[in-house]
Scaffold this active site. Sequence first.
Site, mmCIF file in Angstrom:
data_model
loop_
_atom_site.group_PDB
_atom_site.id
_atom_site.type_symbol
_atom_site.label_atom_id
_atom_site.label_comp_id
_atom_site.label_asym_id
_atom_site.label_seq_id
_atom_site.Cartn_x
_atom_site.Cartn_y
_atom_site.Cartn_z
ATOM 1 N N LYS A 1 1.162 -5.494 -1.666
ATOM 2 C CA LYS A 1 0.493 -4.281 -1.908
ATOM 3 C C LYS A 1 1.900 -3.791 -3.200
ATOM 4 O O LYS A 1 2.732 -2.983 -3.025
ATOM 5 C CB LYS A 1 0.298 -3.202 -1.330
ATOM 6 N N GLU B 1 13.557 0.113 3.567
ATOM 7 C CA GLU B 1 14.349 0.589 2.912
ATOM 8 C C GLU B 1 14.356 1.824 1.708
ATOM 9 O O GLU B 1 13.270 1.758 0.652
ATOM 10 C CB GLU B 1 14.825 -0.858 1.363
ATOM 11 N N CYS C 1 17.218 2.438 -6.818
ATOM 12 C CA CYS C 1 17.673 3.877 -5.857
ATOM 13 C C CYS C 1 19.533 3.967 -5.409
ATOM 14 O O CYS C 1 19.981 4.213 -4.401
ATOM 15 C CB CYS C 1 16.901 2.163 -4.564
ATOM 16 N N GLU D 1 16.960 13.905 -4.853
ATOM 17 C CA GLU D 1 17.028 12.434 -5.429
ATOM 18 C C GLU D 1 15.864 12.767 -6.333
ATOM 19 O O GLU D 1 14.423 13.401 -5.951
ATOM 20 C CB GLU D 1 16.360 11.640 -4.561
HETATM 21 P P1 NAD Z 1 6.400 5.161 -3.381
HETATM 22 O O1 NAD Z 1 6.992 5.379 -1.961
HETATM 23 O O2 NAD Z 1 5.833 6.712 -3.740
HETATM 24 O O3 NAD Z 1 5.671 4.431 -3.291
HETATM 25 C C1 NAD Z 1 5.731 2.974 -3.207
HETATM 26 C C2 NAD Z 1 5.098 2.429 -2.730
HETATM 27 O O4 NAD Z 1 4.143 2.050 -1.431
HETATM 28 C C3 NAD Z 1 4.023 2.021 -3.783
HETATM 29 O O5 NAD Z 1 3.407 0.422 -3.587
HETATM 30 C C4 NAD Z 1 3.015 3.046 -3.039
HETATM 31 O O6 NAD Z 1 0.949 2.926 -3.435
HETATM 32 C C5 NAD Z 1 2.921 2.512 -1.194
HETATM 33 N N1 NAD Z 1 2.534 3.801 -1.005
HETATM 34 C C6 NAD Z 1 2.672 5.601 -1.117
HETATM 35 N N2 NAD Z 1 2.069 6.234 0.073
HETATM 36 C C7 NAD Z 1 1.381 4.938 1.283
HETATM 37 C C8 NAD Z 1 1.278 5.632 2.310
HETATM 38 N N3 NAD Z 1 1.075 6.234 2.685
HETATM 39 N N4 NAD Z 1 0.990 4.553 3.220
HETATM 40 C C9 NAD Z 1 1.480 3.339 2.583
HETATM 41 N N5 NAD Z 1 1.736 2.276 1.015
HETATM 42 C C10 NAD Z 1 2.323 4.054 0.410
HETATM 43 O O7 NAD Z 1 7.646 4.823 -4.115
HETATM 44 P P2 NAD Z 1 8.079 4.674 -5.551
HETATM 45 O O8 NAD Z 1 7.586 5.762 -6.717
HETATM 46 O O9 NAD Z 1 7.271 3.372 -5.649
HETATM 47 O O10 NAD Z 1 9.706 3.989 -5.163
HETATM 48 C C11 NAD Z 1 10.349 4.948 -5.658
HETATM 49 C C12 NAD Z 1 10.750 5.251 -4.372
HETATM 50 O O11 NAD Z 1 11.367 3.925 -3.969
HETATM 51 C C13 NAD Z 1 12.692 5.896 -4.940
HETATM 52 O O12 NAD Z 1 12.563 6.393 -3.276
HETATM 53 C C14 NAD Z 1 13.938 4.763 -4.623
HETATM 54 O O13 NAD Z 1 15.094 5.439 -4.075
HETATM 55 C C15 NAD Z 1 13.237 3.899 -3.442
HETATM 56 N N6 NAD Z 1 13.836 2.862 -3.661
HETATM 57 C C16 NAD Z 1 14.340 2.300 -2.511
HETATM 58 C C17 NAD Z 1 15.209 1.051 -2.761
HETATM 59 C C18 NAD Z 1 16.237 0.564 -2.258
HETATM 60 O O14 NAD Z 1 16.502 -0.540 -1.828
HETATM 61 N N7 NAD Z 1 16.618 1.431 -0.893
HETATM 62 C C19 NAD Z 1 14.663 0.325 -3.874
HETATM 63 C C20 NAD Z 1 13.766 1.006 -4.843
HETATM 64 C C21 NAD Z 1 13.592 1.609 -4.656
#
Ligand code: NAD
Length: 486
Positions: A178, A254, A288, A390
């Site tokens: 997804k 992550e 991230c 963040e």
């Molecule tokens: P997000 O959590 O908003 O979304 C990530 C994914 O989760 C999307 O595909 C979204 O549609 C899905 N999602 C959202 N709510 C959900 C739910 N309730 N159930 C199932 N799926 C759901 O994150 P984002 O805004 O896309 O990405 C940015 C974030 O990701 C930042 O916090 C960043 O630090 C983190 N990040 C972490 C790493 C790491 O390696 N630790 C790497 C990249 C990004």
Amino acid sequence: MRQVRHFIDAEYVDSASGTTFDKVAPATGAVVAHVHEAGRDEVDRAVRSARRALGGEWGQLSLEQRCECLYRVAHGINARFDEFLAAECEDTGKPYSLARHIDIPRGAANFKIFADTVRTVASKSFEMATPDGAGALNYAVHVPKGVIAVVCPWNLPLLLMTWKVGPALACGNTVVVKPSEETPSTATLLGEVMNEAGVPPGVYNVVHGFGPDSAGAFLTEHPDVDAITFTGETGTGEAIMRAASTGVRDVSFELGGKNPGIVFADCDLDKAIEGTLRSVFANCGQVCLGTERVLVQRALFEEFVERLRAGAVDLKMGRPEDETTNLGPLVSETHRNKVRSYYELAVSEGATVVAGGGVPDMSDELSGGSWIEPTIWTGLPDDARVVTEEIFGPCCHVAPFDEEDEVIARANDTNYGLAAAIWTENVSRAHRVAGKMQAGITWVNSWFLRDLRTPFGGMKQSGIGREGGESSLEFYTETKNICIKL
Ligand code: NAD
């Protein structure tokens, strides 16, 4: 208008409901595609197709044959490099100059590296004594975990998605991906490469949609998913963990970060400035592992801030295709609103704005994009929200420190624990301070230097588990012990 469809059982399919949502290019604000939104039916079809594939041709392949398949996938990405590059840059607005060197090559490498890893990993064995003197032999075997749900963010779409799909497939699992609703294109294009590489139907599936009450939730709640690997915000991780608790499914997370960069007075200042500029502003701060809190030893503070400011105002925003562009827009208007609210909050919390702080005036073609100025603040206390939460934008707060022990305590004073960067030429200090960082990865005199064989993940609220090299195999396989009485 370009249609972005689901990829299920090796075929591109529309949503049965006919529901689509707009994909907006962040550089211009123009709608560039209609994305099909999956309902429970499409998600269920994708999971069932992944389940079938486990028991079909994919499950019969030898390890060597499976790895050959993945080498062909890596080759297929490289063969269509320019298509992946264009799709990724249109979805994210990131500069070609960045994605050409990071996102797309890593997308291909993730298949090759994990195929190499599974071919070389040894399994443990234990000989044991028995009362009759004959003894017994225990040995471990690794079997695929099953159907893996892969839920991805938008900041490094192909790179982070293949970082999960590569090892999952190398270990013999099947996946339902997804992608983020903001960046659906490269995961979809990868379906064509999978077909060209001869990956059997059902092994790689993609469903599009949002999180709550949409494809993300439908997938993570699906009872026939065996494990969930997720990259994204910590709050989303909590929601997914609740979904995973039904049926006691395994998770690998992550999550977010609020990473410190520590600059000691004994650093090589040129390197520290160059590295901090990258760690704060690369990918418009949407990494991230990026640095949002910079702590600089007092003797160097004024000079460091001035040189960081000069570097920030020198960054060039522009069309992604323009090779001189090194700062793209934020991924969406929604995200820009979030980052802008922190820019306003910083001022109301009493920050001194050293650079940026607003929205740039872009030319006609780019005026509808979600552009934002690279921003540096000083003068806030460590407990200001801008210094603790963040933001995920091209911004940082810079604060002075005096002593080593003091800066270690301040750097660690956060709920997150993803990454840290230390700048010093004193090798003893480097070891000492790195050893005390509460972070999954600590870089000394570098940033974003990644060896994919190493364990990667976050401490505290930055994640659960480690992936990379053999650590990925621990998540993507079940380890069974076989005990043979001799
Ligand atoms: P997000 O959590 O908003 O979304 C990530 C994914 O989760 C999307 O595909 C979204 O549609 C899905 N999602 C959202 N709510 C959900 C739910 N309730 N159930 C199932 N799926 C759901 O994150 P984002 O805004 O896309 O990405 C940015 C974030 O990701 C930042 O916090 C960043 O630090 C983190 N990040 C972490 C790493 C790491 O390696 N630790 C790497 C990249 C990004």
